[in-house]
Design a protein around this motif. Structure first.
Motif, PDB file in Angstrom:
ATOM      1  N   ILE A 206       1.046  -1.651   0.094  1.00 30.73           N
ATOM      2  CA  ILE A 206      -0.438   0.368   0.124  1.00 30.73           C
ATOM      3  C   ILE A 206       0.606   1.174   0.067  1.00 30.73           C
ATOM      4  O   ILE A 206       2.101   1.122  -0.191  1.00 30.73           O
ATOM      5  N   CYS A 207       0.169   2.229   0.293  1.00 27.88           N
ATOM      6  CA  CYS A 207       1.096   3.630  -0.042  1.00 27.88           C
ATOM      7  C   CYS A 207       1.995   3.756   0.532  1.00 27.88           C
ATOM      8  O   CYS A 207       1.493   3.290   2.440  1.00 27.88           O
ATOM      9  N   ASN A 208       2.713   4.628   0.679  1.00 26.85           N
ATOM     10  CA  ASN A 208       3.251   4.984   1.980  1.00 26.85           C
ATOM     11  C   ASN A 208       3.156   6.685   2.614  1.00 26.85           C
ATOM     12  O   ASN A 208       2.219   6.897   2.079  1.00 26.85           O
ATOM     13  N   ARG A 209       4.125   7.187   3.514  1.00 26.80           N
ATOM     14  CA  ARG A 209       3.640   8.028   3.955  1.00 26.80           C
ATOM     15  C   ARG A 209       3.598   9.430   2.412  1.00 26.80           C
ATOM     16  O   ARG A 209       2.926  10.372   2.098  1.00 26.80           O
ATOM     17  N   ALA A 210       4.860   8.867   2.001  1.00 27.23           N
ATOM     18  CA  ALA A 210       4.641  10.352   0.623  1.00 27.23           C
ATOM     19  C   ALA A 210       4.156   9.905  -0.267  1.00 27.23           C
ATOM     20  O   ALA A 210       3.602  10.993  -0.928  1.00 27.23           O
ATOM     21  N   GLY A 211       3.436   8.411  -0.608  1.00 28.29           N
ATOM     22  CA  GLY A 211       2.133   8.252  -1.707  1.00 28.29           C
ATOM     23  C   GLY A 211       1.413   8.823  -1.510  1.00 28.29           C
ATOM     24  O   GLY A 211       0.595   9.161  -1.748  1.00 28.29           O
ATOM     25  N   LEU A 212       0.383   8.679   0.064  1.00 29.20           N
ATOM     26  CA  LEU A 212      -0.362   9.248   0.967  1.00 29.20           C
ATOM     27  C   LEU A 212      -1.194  10.504   0.725  1.00 29.20           C
ATOM     28  O   LEU A 212      -1.334  10.993   0.066  1.00 29.20           O
ATOM     29  N   THR A 213       0.224  11.304   1.196  1.00 28.58           N
ATOM     30  CA  THR A 213       0.495  12.604   1.045  1.00 28.58           C
ATOM     31  C   THR A 213       0.395  13.023  -0.817  1.00 28.58           C
ATOM     32  O   THR A 213      -0.677  14.568  -0.307  1.00 28.58           O
ATOM     33  N   ALA A 214       0.703  12.423  -1.456  1.00 26.69           N
ATOM     34  CA  ALA A 214       1.055  13.007  -2.955  1.00 26.69           C
ATOM     35  C   ALA A 214      -0.285  12.905  -3.598  1.00 26.69           C
ATOM     36  O   ALA A 214      -0.870  13.629  -4.832  1.00 26.69           O
ATOM     37  N   ALA A 215      -1.195  11.879  -3.108  1.00 22.24           N
ATOM     38  CA  ALA A 215      -2.780  11.666  -3.472  1.00 22.24           C
ATOM     39  C   ALA A 215      -3.316  12.055  -2.035  1.00 22.24           C
ATOM     40  O   ALA A 215      -5.076  12.928  -2.997  1.00 22.24           O
ATOM     41  N   ALA A 216      -3.550  12.902  -1.552  1.00 23.58           N
ATOM     42  CA  ALA A 216      -4.424  13.213  -0.923  1.00 23.58           C
ATOM     43  C   ALA A 216      -5.396  14.227  -0.483  1.00 23.58           C
ATOM     44  O   ALA A 216      -6.387  14.817  -0.916  1.00 23.58           O
ATOM     45  N   ASP A 217      -4.409  15.281  -1.305  1.00 23.31           N
ATOM     46  CA  ASP A 217      -4.321  16.820  -1.122  1.00 23.31           C
ATOM     47  C   ASP A 217      -5.821  16.745  -2.369  1.00 23.31           C
ATOM     48  O   ASP A 217      -7.132  17.150  -2.434  1.00 23.31           O
ATOM     49  N   THR A 218      -5.377  16.133  -3.647  1.00 22.42           N
ATOM     50  CA  THR A 218      -7.225  16.108  -4.700  1.00 22.42           C
ATOM     51  C   THR A 218      -8.468  14.841  -4.516  1.00 22.42           C
ATOM     52  O   THR A 218      -8.756  15.507  -4.263  1.00 22.42           O
ATOM     53  N   LEU A 219      -8.199  14.226  -3.152  1.00 24.82           N
ATOM     54  CA  LEU A 219      -9.063  13.796  -2.888  1.00 24.82           C
ATOM     55  C   LEU A 219      -9.751  14.279  -2.078  1.00 24.82           C
ATOM     56  O   LEU A 219     -10.408  14.327  -2.363  1.00 24.82           O
ATOM     57  N   ILE A 220      -9.275  14.510  -0.915  1.00 23.49           N
ATOM     58  CA  ILE A 220      -9.856  15.510   0.051  1.00 23.49           C
ATOM     59  C   ILE A 220     -10.590  16.930  -1.246  1.00 23.49           C
ATOM     60  O   ILE A 220     -12.228  17.566  -1.157  1.00 23.49           O
ATOM     61  N   ARG A 221      -9.718  17.549  -1.485  1.00 22.42           N
ATOM     62  CA  ARG A 221     -10.938  18.356  -2.702  1.00 22.42           C
ATOM     63  C   ARG A 221     -11.946  17.983  -3.707  1.00 22.42           C
ATOM     64  O   ARG A 221     -13.041  18.699  -3.979  1.00 22.42           O
ATOM     65  N   THR A 222     -11.530  16.828  -4.034  1.00 22.92           N
ATOM     66  CA  THR A 222     -12.735  16.051  -5.084  1.00 22.92           C
ATOM     67  C   THR A 222     -14.257  16.232  -4.641  1.00 22.92           C
ATOM     68  O   THR A 222     -14.467  16.580  -4.647  1.00 22.92           O
ATOM     69  N   ALA A 223     -13.933  15.000  -3.578  1.00 22.56           N
ATOM     70  CA  ALA A 223     -14.915  15.023  -2.215  1.00 22.56           C
ATOM     71  C   ALA A 223     -15.568  16.304  -1.849  1.00 22.56           C
ATOM     72  O   ALA A 223     -17.033  16.501  -1.697  1.00 22.56           O
ATOM     73  N   HIS A 224     -14.838  17.596  -1.318  1.00 23.66           N
ATOM     74  CA  HIS A 224     -15.388  18.895  -0.748  1.00 23.66           C
ATOM     75  C   HIS A 224     -15.800  19.276  -1.939  1.00 23.66           C
ATOM     76  O   HIS A 224     -17.545  19.905  -1.463  1.00 23.66           O
ATOM     77  N   THR A 225     -15.856  19.277  -3.004  1.00 22.89           N
ATOM     78  CA  THR A 225     -16.893  19.734  -4.455  1.00 22.89           C
ATOM     79  C   THR A 225     -18.166  18.560  -4.293  1.00 22.89           C
ATOM     80  O   THR A 225     -18.847  19.590  -4.569  1.00 22.89           O
ATOM     81  N   ALA A 226     -17.697  17.654  -4.342  1.00 23.07           N
ATOM     82  CA  ALA A 226     -18.776  16.818  -4.173  1.00 23.07           C
ATOM     83  C   ALA A 226     -20.099  16.772  -2.956  1.00 23.07           C
ATOM     84  O   ALA A 226     -21.041  16.142  -3.072  1.00 23.07           O
ATOM     85  N   GLY A 227     -18.983  17.463  -1.852  1.00 20.45           N
ATOM     86  CA  GLY A 227     -20.169  17.916  -0.447  1.00 20.45           C
ATOM     87  C   GLY A 227     -20.567  15.665   0.061  1.00 20.45           C
ATOM     88  O   GLY A 227     -21.329  16.028   0.995  1.00 20.45           O
ATOM     89  N   ARG A 228     -18.827  16.070   0.008  1.00 16.92           N
ATOM     90  CA  ARG A 228     -18.933  14.514   0.890  1.00 16.92           C
ATOM     91  C   ARG A 228     -17.430  15.524   1.840  1.00 16.92           C
ATOM     92  O   ARG A 228     -16.797  14.984   1.894  1.00 16.92           O
ATOM     93  N   PRO A 229     -17.784  14.759   3.010  1.00 13.57           N
ATOM     94  CA  PRO A 229     -17.074  14.645   4.320  1.00 13.57           C
ATOM     95  C   PRO A 229     -16.173  13.570   4.657  1.00 13.57           C
ATOM     96  O   PRO A 229     -15.502  12.204   3.845  1.00 13.57           O
ATOM     97  N   VAL A 230     -15.029  14.091   4.606  1.00 12.60           N
ATOM     98  CA  VAL A 230     -13.943  13.191   4.156  1.00 12.60           C
ATOM     99  C   VAL A 230     -12.612  13.324   5.715  1.00 12.60           C
ATOM    100  O   VAL A 230     -12.991  13.964   6.253  1.00 12.60           O
ATOM    101  N   ALA A 231     -12.669  11.851   5.671  1.00 16.00           N
ATOM    102  CA  ALA A 231     -11.974  11.363   7.286  1.00 16.00           C
ATOM    103  C   ALA A 231     -10.933  10.540   7.006  1.00 16.00           C
ATOM    104  O   ALA A 231     -10.614  10.090   5.835  1.00 16.00           O
ATOM    105  N   VAL A 232      -9.715  11.458   7.799  1.00 12.87           N
ATOM    106  CA  VAL A 232      -8.454  11.163   7.851  1.00 12.87           C
ATOM    107  C   VAL A 232      -8.022  10.877   9.339  1.00 12.87           C
ATOM    108  O   VAL A 232      -8.250  10.977  10.450  1.00 12.87           O
ATOM    109  N   VAL A 233      -7.681   9.158   9.395  1.00 15.83           N
ATOM    110  CA  VAL A 233      -7.761   8.315   9.910  1.00 15.83           C
ATOM    111  C   VAL A 233      -6.532   7.955  10.481  1.00 15.83           C
ATOM    112  O   VAL A 233      -5.952   7.205   9.351  1.00 15.83           O
ATOM    113  N   LEU A 234      -5.602   7.328  11.523  1.00 16.47           N
ATOM    114  CA  LEU A 234      -4.318   6.801  11.965  1.00 16.47           C
ATOM    115  C   LEU A 234      -4.773   6.330  12.612  1.00 16.47           C
ATOM    116  O   LEU A 234      -5.294   6.208  13.863  1.00 16.47           O
TER     117      LEU A 234
END
Length: 239
Positions: free
Chosen positions: A48-76
């Motif tokens: 699965i992704c490492n920290r670099a892979g997560l941070t590289a893809a996360a901003d786009t995921l958050i922005r896309t979901a926010h535009t669609a009106g869906r909440p985004v959960a960030v879980v550690l």
């Protein structure tokens, strides 16, 4: 075949070979670059992704979901008792647990989410929820964390023997107002608050900036040392 035709045929063959060699080399280079990029963004043990892979893809995921009106959960996710598994059953058993947890988190994240191993026995998940309003999102996240914890702590079978899996979870709701690293930090604060209060999960609430702990105490983790950050006031604002 005349000498002229022979020369032309030879030149054509050389040109064709050079062209084929060029495309072969380009394909090989692309494959090599793809392998290097994948290695730079993925964990070699779990896939699965490492920290670099997560941070590289996360901003786009958050922005896309926010535009669609869906909440985004960030879980550690911080595994509990993992060192004991390594010490008692060996590192192969520990690796099997890490791979199993990664597989479970990938299923939890879903096709639109991201599961990552940040290092050691620490993981993260970023994914979207079904709620469409902010006041629906926090109750959903608290309930969802309980569901995640139940799935993750199902014993793992290794050589026909069940191995216990413990975990502490901290979460935050994200929006495009801050980079993914800020939401990971808030989820980190929530996780340490859960540990400080001897709980399994905690949600960092954006309205009060105070992690609200949820679910039952975890007796298996009562003896686990807490981080110095856990002793800090839970009202500490994330950077």
């Amino acid at each position: 075949m005349t000498p002229r035709i022979r020369i032309l045929a030879t030149a054509s063959a050389i040109s064709a070979a050079a062209t084929a060699g060029y495309f072969t080399a380009r394909h090989s280079l692309r494959a090599e670059l793809s392998t290097v990029r994948h290695a730079a963004t993925h964990d070699p043990l779990t896939g699965i992704c490492n920290r670099a892979g997560l941070t590289a893809a996360a901003d786009t995921l958050i922005r896309t979901a926010h535009t669609a009106g869906r909440p985004v959960a960030v879980v550690l996710v911080d595994l509990v008792g993992f060192k004991k598994v390594n010490d008692t059953h060996g590192h192969d058993a520990g690796d099997h647990i890490l791979a199993t947890v990664a597989h479970r988190l990938t299923g939890i994240a879903g096709p639109a989410g991201i599961a990552a191993r940040l290092g050691g026995d620490e993981f993260a998940v970023i994914t979207t929820g079904p709620a469409t309003r902010r006041d629906d999102a926090e109750p959903w996240l608290a309930d969802w964390l309980t569901h995640i914890h139940t799935r993750l702590t199902t014993p793992v079978t290794y050589h026909a023997r069940p191995l216990a899996v413990g975990a502490t979870l901290g979460a935050a709701l994200a929006d495009p107002g801050h980079p993914a690293t800020a939401w990971l930090h808030r989820a980190d604060l929530a996780m340490y608050a859960a540990r400080a209060h001897r709980r399994t999960t905690a949600v960092f609430t954006n309205t009060t900036n105070t992690p609200a702990t949820t679910t039952a105490d975890r007796p298996r983790d009562l003896a686990r040392p807490t981080s110095p950050l856990a002793a800090a006031p839970t009202t500490r604002r994330a950077a």
